[in-house]
Design a protein around this motif. Structure first.
Motif, PDB file in Angstrom:
ATOM      1  N   VAL A   1      68.435  83.281  39.058  1.00  0.00           N
ATOM      2  CA  VAL A   1      67.548  83.302  38.254  1.00  0.00           C
ATOM      3  C   VAL A   1      66.358  84.096  38.485  1.00  0.00           C
ATOM      4  N   GLU A   2      66.693  85.242  37.525  1.00  0.00           N
ATOM      5  CA  GLU A   2      65.976  86.009  38.120  1.00  0.00           C
ATOM      6  C   GLU A   2      65.095  87.412  37.050  1.00  0.00           C
ATOM      7  N   PHE A   3      63.450  87.109  36.814  1.00  0.00           N
ATOM      8  CA  PHE A   3      63.061  87.640  35.760  1.00  0.00           C
ATOM      9  C   PHE A   3      61.404  88.536  36.098  1.00  0.00           C
ATOM     10  N   PRO A   4      61.362  89.423  35.235  1.00  0.00           N
ATOM     11  CA  PRO A   4      60.098  90.332  35.909  1.00  0.00           C
ATOM     12  C   PRO A   4      58.776  89.598  35.884  1.00  0.00           C
ATOM     13  N   ALA A   5      58.261  89.794  37.671  1.00  0.00           N
ATOM     14  CA  ALA A   5      56.768  89.049  38.004  1.00  0.00           C
ATOM     15  C   ALA A   5      55.653  89.447  36.802  1.00  0.00           C
TER      16      ALA A   5
ATOM     17  N   THR B   1      78.645  73.149  32.235  1.00  0.00           N
ATOM     18  CA  THR B   1      78.717  73.989  33.342  1.00  0.00           C
ATOM     19  C   THR B   1      77.081  73.751  33.795  1.00  0.00           C
ATOM     20  N   ALA B   2      76.814  73.783  34.305  1.00  0.00           N
ATOM     21  CA  ALA B   2      75.626  74.984  35.180  1.00  0.00           C
ATOM     22  C   ALA B   2      75.012  75.347  34.456  1.00  0.00           C
ATOM     23  N   ARG B   3      75.752  76.824  34.043  1.00  0.00           N
ATOM     24  CA  ARG B   3      75.068  78.184  33.590  1.00  0.00           C
ATOM     25  C   ARG B   3      75.268  78.001  32.150  1.00  0.00           C
ATOM     26  N   GLU B   4      76.316  77.368  31.275  1.00  0.00           N
ATOM     27  CA  GLU B   4      76.057  77.273  29.893  1.00  0.00           C
ATOM     28  C   GLU B   4      73.656  76.202  30.055  1.00  0.00           C
ATOM     29  N   LEU B   5      73.546  75.503  30.562  1.00  0.00           N
ATOM     30  CA  LEU B   5      73.059  74.851  30.559  1.00  0.00           C
ATOM     31  C   LEU B   5      72.070  75.600  30.960  1.00  0.00           C
ATOM     32  N   LEU B   6      71.455  76.189  32.276  1.00  0.00           N
ATOM     33  CA  LEU B   6      70.804  76.143  31.689  1.00  0.00           C
ATOM     34  C   LEU B   6      69.557  78.126  30.832  1.00  0.00           C
ATOM     35  N   MET B   7      71.694  78.604  30.200  1.00  0.00           N
ATOM     36  CA  MET B   7      70.964  79.871  29.456  1.00  0.00           C
ATOM     37  C   MET B   7      70.955  79.303  28.332  1.00  0.00           C
ATOM     38  N   GLU B   8      70.748  77.728  27.832  1.00  0.00           N
ATOM     39  CA  GLU B   8      71.080  77.878  26.563  1.00  0.00           C
ATOM     40  C   GLU B   8      69.476  76.796  26.365  1.00  0.00           C
ATOM     41  N   GLU B   9      68.502  76.398  27.952  1.00  0.00           N
ATOM     42  CA  GLU B   9      68.011  75.064  28.021  1.00  0.00           C
ATOM     43  C   GLU B   9      66.828  76.340  28.642  1.00  0.00           C
ATOM     44  N   MET B  10      66.747  76.963  29.336  1.00  0.00           N
ATOM     45  CA  MET B  10      65.613  77.725  30.142  1.00  0.00           C
ATOM     46  C   MET B  10      64.068  78.281  29.653  1.00  0.00           C
ATOM     47  N   GLY B  11      64.697  78.227  28.243  1.00  0.00           N
ATOM     48  CA  GLY B  11      63.717  78.840  27.445  1.00  0.00           C
ATOM     49  C   GLY B  11      62.699  77.524  27.305  1.00  0.00           C
ATOM     50  N   ARG B  12      63.632  76.512  27.330  1.00  0.00           N
ATOM     51  CA  ARG B  12      62.056  75.023  26.421  1.00  0.00           C
ATOM     52  C   ARG B  12      62.037  74.543  27.508  1.00  0.00           C
ATOM     53  N   ILE B  13      62.288  74.883  28.711  1.00  0.00           N
ATOM     54  CA  ILE B  13      61.529  73.873  30.132  1.00  0.00           C
ATOM     55  C   ILE B  13      60.121  74.029  29.935  1.00  0.00           C
TER      56      ILE B  13
ATOM     57  N   HIS C   1      52.147  82.191  32.858  1.00  0.00           N
ATOM     58  CA  HIS C   1      52.740  83.337  32.767  1.00  0.00           C
ATOM     59  C   HIS C   1      54.027  83.176  33.353  1.00  0.00           C
ATOM     60  N   LEU C   2      55.371  82.078  34.037  1.00  0.00           N
ATOM     61  CA  LEU C   2      56.221  82.489  33.259  1.00  0.00           C
ATOM     62  C   LEU C   2      56.900  82.233  32.442  1.00  0.00           C
ATOM     63  N   ALA C   3      56.277  81.265  32.163  1.00  0.00           N
ATOM     64  CA  ALA C   3      56.749  81.353  30.252  1.00  0.00           C
ATOM     65  C   ALA C   3      57.005  82.267  29.520  1.00  0.00           C
ATOM     66  N   ALA C   4      55.524  82.434  29.494  1.00  0.00           N
ATOM     67  CA  ALA C   4      55.912  84.501  28.664  1.00  0.00           C
ATOM     68  C   ALA C   4      56.787  85.249  29.018  1.00  0.00           C
ATOM     69  N   GLN C   5      56.938  85.210  30.079  1.00  0.00           N
ATOM     70  CA  GLN C   5      57.971  86.307  30.873  1.00  0.00           C
ATOM     71  C   GLN C   5      59.730  85.172  30.810  1.00  0.00           C
ATOM     72  N   VAL C   6      59.394  84.831  30.575  1.00  0.00           N
ATOM     73  CA  VAL C   6      60.686  84.001  30.764  1.00  0.00           C
ATOM     74  C   VAL C   6      61.451  84.154  28.862  1.00  0.00           C
ATOM     75  N   ARG C   7      60.310  84.422  28.690  1.00  0.00           N
ATOM     76  CA  ARG C   7      60.317  84.184  26.801  1.00  0.00           C
ATOM     77  C   ARG C   7      61.388  85.984  26.268  1.00  0.00           C
ATOM     78  N   ASN C   8      60.239  86.503  27.626  1.00  0.00           N
ATOM     79  CA  ASN C   8      60.947  87.571  26.816  1.00  0.00           C
ATOM     80  C   ASN C   8      62.856  87.943  27.725  1.00  0.00           C
ATOM     81  N   GLY C   9      63.186  87.002  28.322  1.00  0.00           N
ATOM     82  CA  GLY C   9      64.700  87.622  28.715  1.00  0.00           C
ATOM     83  C   GLY C   9      64.818  87.833  30.613  1.00  0.00           C
ATOM     84  N   TYR C  10      65.501  86.692  30.834  1.00  0.00           N
ATOM     85  CA  TYR C  10      65.721  86.152  32.318  1.00  0.00           C
ATOM     86  C   TYR C  10      67.311  86.754  32.841  1.00  0.00           C
ATOM     87  N   ASN C  11      67.698  86.576  33.322  1.00  0.00           N
ATOM     88  CA  ASN C  11      69.426  87.172  34.087  1.00  0.00           C
ATOM     89  C   ASN C  11      69.592  86.305  34.951  1.00  0.00           C
TER      90      ASN C  11
END
Lengths: 437, 437
Positions: free
Chosen positions: B263-267, B380-392, B397-407
């Protein structure tokens, strides 16, 4: 009632023959037929051949053999005879005639006391017993055989004696909790850990419901609850579910996305009550084996399928023993994490590190413990079972059979086995639907 | 020693400027440079600008800005200035000049007391400190930053003061257990739950080793043990491991048979000590999410990769935050078992059954509880993370970055990302080899 008539006839034959042979032996009709609570499908007739306390059971057995020249010899705690008389299945069981139930030598000696206790009290309640028996049969909890783990006929009679009616029993059961105690004579002597404790009126140390499993107890409770809310004939005579077609089975299995494994071997030549505990033990051993190797078993079930109905050549005399396992996943990664001792246990740590000189990853430290990642011995459940099935703890008779060989079928392979009992077994396993309110 | 010379120069500049500006402010050289225990790679110079207890930190900060017109403004508990002077990295840190360490207002106020305590006692032991620092650096446990969770420079000095030498410290460490207490002034006041407790001689309530993790503590213990058995230069200067080639990475990953997810996003624009706790929290949240959904995480790790070194256009100003997860399996069956209440909890049971009107299998009874088999939301773990990453639950500061998108990259996809820090990260993750005896 023809059954009663046949019974009287056998009893007088016993009397005549005992006199002719000079043997001190009295015939006793016990079981449900003796007290008009016999349900079609119950074992038909139990006739006990009682010898005096100081007598010889062997003489009674010889008498039984003469009485029924064509018979099977059976063996529970001791030998008895099973035969067919006038179309009824009749067991002729040697026992001791005792004055006091506390002095019994084997389980069968208790039966005449049970029979007498119920016979003296059940008049007028016979229909309630029959209703409750048929209800339990319909919802799948009737029978104390180990395969069923349900309610025995005697237990049903005691329930009715206690709660005074079919409906009364259902209403009471709705409120049962595990550990429920029923003590008709208020003379409980021993604490039992069983889910339901029904103190035997003729032998207070004994729990009549000892064979009842927690799940069968509450299957009854659940069905009682549903019936009380919305009674119906289908509780007593559930519509016979037909097994799924091969196509349906395939699509249901696909939909679940799990991995089914079937282990199959010829059943040993033992009675059901000997076979089933061994099958359950084998099931538990396989579950443990799976778990220890990282595979998780979602559900499992065992069955004994009659050889004549199984599509299998040559037919196996005693049929097939089958164990079905449903796994989350059938394949695991090559590596597995292996936890060693904490870093501050220096001796253990040295030995641990010596025994893993070249791990795939590590050693590293996690939560203060040394960890290595090593190669898993079995990456598929099939390999695991193929290799280890012969080494796990099984009952005596099963172990002997398994040594002679067994088959393992995985996924699609199971569907290629087309015998009827297997299809019914799979259908019931996949459906797994109970009457629960 | 040039560093010392530069320090003296800065201190006199502080003095001059304070006088010129009419500010009551004294320059203090603290940290390892002040006591000849400075190791190349340690933060270079810490110069504290102390104002009187009733003074204004803002004045010291303004002084620092004037002193170093080209600088970065940093922020820990309060603001400070980082600049480069004569090639050395220098922090200019405002603090209060206090008489008594128990009256400190923020963590930095304690530093001058530390500096004085060590300076007064370390003469003659400086080389032992340098040896121990370099050893800890070599085995990867030096530094109390949250990213490392290891030993701070001050902690190393206290260890040497306590055990009197580099080797003495190693020999003692070999016998450490969790909860080890070191109390130089024998005036411990508070019980700590930390793995190593080193009572601060200037502030007895404080554990100097509070930032040390259990695993880093015992990584040091393990390395100490190995060194004592077989000493060598490589402990101090381990050969630089080169990252695996893309081909090697591929074959190692294949061999493990596990599923890697990146999982990767801008720091976010925060200092490392703010970022890392948030990354660890995020890592833990993902692990919990996985577990709750039936996926088991074998290992995970987080990293912060400099934007300029990452093969990524446009370069991200603050680099990339990365979390790597290794899973046993990435796909689970469609069905999952869902346990309801025990059969005797009638109210709960009703609600449970109502909320699952049409399960795939069941309801049935297992261990006295109602069970249904229902459809899994994510197979699949991928589906799970794609859908739920924004909700955990993530750090602010990370929450703000993740809202802007992650890979999210899975398996092979990870190998297609070819930046160097990632390859090094993966290599170290797969190797996971520590010095353990």
């Amino acid at each position: 009632m023809r059954l009663r008539c046949v019974a009287e006839d056998i009893l007088s034959q016993v009397e005549e023959m005992a006199e002719r042979e000079g043997v001190s032996c009295q015939g006793l009709l016990v079981g449900s037929a003796a007290r008009n609570t016999w349900l079609a499908g119950d074992h038909d007739l139990d006739i006990f051949l009682a010898v005096p306390e100081e007598g010889d059971l062997g003489e009674a057995l010889r008498l039984a053999r003469k009485l029924a020249p064509i018979h099977q010899e059976k063996y529970a705690e001791h030998a008895y005879i099973r035969t067919i008389i006038d179309g009824f299945e009749v067991d002729l069981v040697p026992c001791y005639a005792l004055k006091d139930a506390s002095r019994i030598k084997s389980a069968v000696d208790r039966t005449p006391f049970h029979s007498r206790y119920v016979a003296e009290r059940i008049q007028g309640l016979e229909d309630q017993v029959l209703l409750l028996k048929q209800f339990m049969k319909g919802v799948g909890v009737y029978g104390s055989e180990l395969r069923v783990g349900g309610f025995s006929g005697y237990l049903v009679e005691l329930l009715v004696l206690n709660y005074r009616s079919f409906l009364g029993t259902l209403e009471a059961a709705d409120l049962w909790c595990p550990g429920q105690i029923i003590d008709l004579e208020s003379h409980s002597l021993v604490t039992h850990q069983d889910p339901l404790i029904v103190v035997d009126p003729v032998d207070p140390k004994r729990n009549v419901a000892a064979a009842l499993t927690l799940d069968k107890m509450f299957r009854f409770v659940a069905a009682a609850r549903c019936f009380l809310r919305s009674p119906g004939e289908e509780f007593f005579f559930p519509p016979k579910r037909s097994a799924f077609s091969g196509e349906d089975l395939r699509s249901k299995i696909m939909r679940r996305g799990t991995s089914l494994m079937l282990v199959e071997f010829p059943a040993p030549d033992v009675v059901e009550d000997v076979l089933f505990p061994q099958l359950r033990k084998a099931e538990e051993s396989v579950r443990t084996l799976m778990m220890r190797n990282g595979f998780s078993v979602m559900r499992s079930e065992v069955a004994w399928h009659d050889g004549s109905k199984v599509n299998d050549l040559p037919p196996r005399a005693n049929g097939l023993a089958r164990m079905l396992f449903e796994l989350d996943v059938w394949q695991l990664p090559r590596i597995q994490k292996h936890f060693g001792p904490p870093l501050w246990e220096r001796e253990h740590l040295s030995r641990f590190l010596e025994s893993h000189p070249e791990p795939i990853s590590g050693p590293y430290i996690e939560d203060g413990r040394a960890v290595v990642e090593i190669s898993r011995k079995y990456t598929t459940a099939r390999e695991l079972l193929m290799e280890e099935m012969g080494r796990i703890s099984l009952g005596k008779h099963l172990a002997a059979q398994v040594r002679n060989g067994y088959n393992i079928y995985v996924g699609e392979e199971i569907l290629s086995l087309e015998d009827k009992p297997l299809r019914a077994f799979l259908s019931e396993f996949l459906e797994a639907r109970g009457v629960i309110c």
